[in-house]
Design an enzyme around this catalytic site. Structure first.
Site, PDB file in Angstrom:
ATOM      1  N   CYS A  24      -5.947  14.019   7.962  1.00 14.94           N
ATOM      2  CA  CYS A  24      -7.169  13.758   8.703  1.00 14.94           C
ATOM      3  C   CYS A  24      -7.489  14.861   9.695  1.00 14.94           C
ATOM      4  CB  CYS A  24      -7.069  12.428   9.430  1.00 14.94           C
ATOM      5  SG  CYS A  24      -5.780  12.458  10.660  1.00 14.94           S
ATOM      6  N   ASP A  78      -5.556  15.943  12.418  1.00 10.87           N
ATOM      7  CA  ASP A  78      -5.143  15.733  13.793  1.00 10.87           C
ATOM      8  C   ASP A  78      -3.930  16.585  14.149  1.00 10.87           C
ATOM      9  OD1 ASP A  78      -7.170  14.112  14.377  1.00 10.87           O
ATOM     10  OD2 ASP A  78      -6.136  12.299  13.784  1.00 10.87           O
ATOM     11  N   CYS A 123      -0.170   8.818  10.279  1.00  8.72           N
ATOM     12  CA  CYS A 123      -0.144   9.145  11.710  1.00  8.72           C
ATOM     13  C   CYS A 123       1.286   9.112  12.237  1.00  8.72           C
ATOM     14  CB  CYS A 123      -0.998   8.178  12.522  1.00  8.72           C
ATOM     15  SG  CYS A 123      -2.568   7.770  11.763  1.00  8.72           S
TER      16      CYS A 123
HETATM   17  S1  FES Z   1      -5.919   8.759  11.305  1.00 10.92           S
HETATM   18 FE1  FES Z   1      -6.108  10.690  12.161  1.00 10.92          FE
HETATM   19  S2  FES Z   1      -4.401  10.721  13.508  1.00 10.92           S
HETATM   20 FE2  FES Z   1      -4.366   8.736  12.738  1.00 10.92          FE
END
Ligand code: FES
Ligand code: PLP
Lengths: 389, 148
Positions: free
Chosen positions: B35, B37, B104
């Protein structure tokens, strides 16, 4: 705790007056509009009245309004009905990269069936390029579908010009006006569209109720097959109370349009001005010109949208986000991607939409809490202005 | 009804070990390939024991909760023990995460390993669990296939 709903583009509450109109049609006035006795005729009259109310809001003839189960069905009907009807003429559709999934996923399905689809770009302000549209037209093009108002960034596309181009080339033109209805004046005659999708639950009517406008003389294939309802074009016993509610909501929207636009845009602008002035590193996505009066789409740099949403929710505030983390597919918003917003910036986007029940105090409450929330998340974040991404 | 359970929400709302260490013995950064992050975990090591850990996370609620839980779990552990922490244990201690959010916790797991890897590199240490470890490799983190 205060409750502040700032997601009017997702859905709206049913207005009291609307609900009041609807209730009898669940209980004593429950007749099937197709039945020939008085109880049926009474229901039929109610549907006729609602058709007039919805038609009046968009300056259509009542006979051009076909009730459906909402915006999604209307979009599906328009695209599948047009393609089925015109399949001997061609297999090419032109739409945009920023349509709602009701349109995009329908097009993706058609691509698997051998149709070709051109997805128009948008510029940095959020608008399609009419030249790109005209250049995309081939002798196989059978449908052009461009949304009137985008649901994420609120930009209003030049549909009148799009329709003129379509007409010049003899191509059917559909617009998804689900977010436009009740938020800007819509006159289908002036716009020149052949097909237009609308939905009730975005204008303070009930969910699961909508309509497809089909201009008189335009013919597309049916999508639902069965009984002779809706002038034999959309089968299924009418969602009576839903239709009555949609009609009433449309009537209120028509009478209230000017006030609604003024109320929403004033509060939306106030929200924008306070956020931009009081929270550093925030950016508006899409131009503020030619935009849905209640829509504000903001990037809060260095933080992620789902976290913002969750913390706002702790304070009773409802918003939505374009962040990849909050979508089931873990893909960033296709609209913001098309707008050219970098992925890490899409991450921190929040869509606020104000509506008829929003007050200035609500906005103050939201901004005050937002300041703390953004500061807190930036404390936690591993990226910042000095470190970069 | 809620998106996350109470334990996850508590670690998200009141995250433990947020921040940066003044003189960290190891720093691990890992970005989620799924994603996009980003998480940073730093550790302080005394002998073979992790005496402190801090994190900074640019990510969703479960990424922040996973960082908070993961750092809490490794403080007081030896390096060898910390290397045994799996993302599954992080999830279990959080009382579960939605399937789409499993990656995550992988982010936290990877950031810990990277911090230890950094410590090992700087101090010429060797750990069996880090044999052939690539700090930048994309973990195959099944995040649960979601049918659209
Ligand atoms: S979905 Fe992007 S960090 Fe959790
Ligand atoms: C632009 C647009 N089109 C279509 C839809 C679908 O409408 P409905 O929810 O009535 O099916 C929506 C609603 O989310 C929308 O915003």
């Amino acid at each position: 705790m205060r409750n502040v709903y700032l997601d009017y583009s997702a859905t709206t509450p049913v207005k009291e007056e609307v609900l009041k109109e609807m209730i009898p049609y669940f209980t004593e006035k429950f007749g099937n509009p197709s039945s020939l006795y008085d109880k049926g005729l009474e229901s039929k009259d109610a549907v006729t009245h609602a058709r007039e109310q919805v038609a009046a809001l968009i300056n259509a003839k009542p006979a051009e309004i076909y009730f459906t189960a909402g915006g999604t069905e209307s979009d599906n009907w328009a695209v599948f009905g047009a393609c089925e009807k015109l399949k001997s003429k061609g297999n090419h559709i032109i739409t945009t990269k920023i349509e709602h999934h009701a349109m995009l996923h329908s097009c993706a399905f058609l691509e698997k069936q051998g149709y070709e689809v051109t997805y128009l770009d948008i510029d940095k302000d959020g608008f399609i390029d009419l030249k790109q549209l005209e250049d995309a037209i081939t002798d196989k093009t059978i449908l052009i579908s461009v949304m009137l108002v985008n649901n994420e960034i609120g930009t209003i596309q030049p549909i009148k010009e799009v329709a003129a181009i379509a007409k010049k080339h003899g191509i059917l033109i559909h617009t998804d006006a689900v977010q436009g209805l009740g938020n800007l004046p819509i006159d289908v005659k002036d716009l020149g569209v052949d097909l237009m999708s609308v939905s009730s639950h975005k204008i303070y009517g009930p969910k699961g109720s909508g309509a497809l406008y089909i201009r008189k003389g335009v013919s597309i294939s049916n999508y639902l097959h069965g009984g002779a309802q809706e002038n034999r074009r959309r089968a299924g016993t009418e969602n009576l109370a839903g239709i009555v509610g949609f009609g009433k909501a449309a009537e209120i929207a028509k009478n209230n349009l000017e006030n609604h636009i003024k109320h929403c845009s004033e509060l939306r602008n106030y929200l924008k001005d306070r956020i931009i002035a009081e929270i550093p590193d925030t950016y508006v996505n899409g131009t503020m010109e030619k935009r849905h009066p209640g829509n504000l789409n903001i990037t809060f740099k260095y933080i992620e949208g789902e976290s913002i949403l969750l913390l706002l929710n702790q304070f009773g505030i409802s918003v939505s986000t374009g962040s990849a983390c909050s979508s089931t597919s873990l893909e960033p918003s296709h609209v913001l991607s098309a707008l050219g917003v970098p992925v890490e910036m899409i991450h921190g986007t929040v869509r606020f939409t104000v509506g008829d029940f929003t007050t200035k105090e609500d906005i103050d409450y939201v901004v005050d809490n937002l300041k703390t929330i953004v500061a807190k998340l930036r404390e936690i974040s591993s990226v910042n202005s000095t470190k970069g991404w | 009804m809620a998106l996350y359970n109470d334990i996850v929400m508590d670690h998200f709302l009141n995250p433990k070990n947020v921040g940066e260490l003044e003189n960290p013995d190891g720093t691990g950064v890992y970005g989620s390939p799924v994603c996009g992050d980003m998480m940073q975990i730093q550790i302080k090591v005394d002998g073979e024991k992790i005496t402190d850990a801090k994190f900074k996370t640019f990510g969703c609620g479960s990424a922040i909760a996973s960082s908070s839980m993961a750092t809490s779990m490794i403080i007081g552990k030896t390096i060898e023990e910390a290397l045994e922490v799996t993302n599954k244990e992080i999830i279990d201690n959080l009382g579960g995460l939605p399937p789409v959010k499993v990656h995550c916790s992988v982010l936290a797991d990877k950031a810990i390993k990277n911090a230890i890897y950094d410590y090992a590199q700087k101090n010429g240490k060797h750990y069996a669990a880090l044999e052939g470890y690539d700090p930048n490799a994309d973990e195959d983190d099944d995040h649960g296939d979601i049918e659209e």
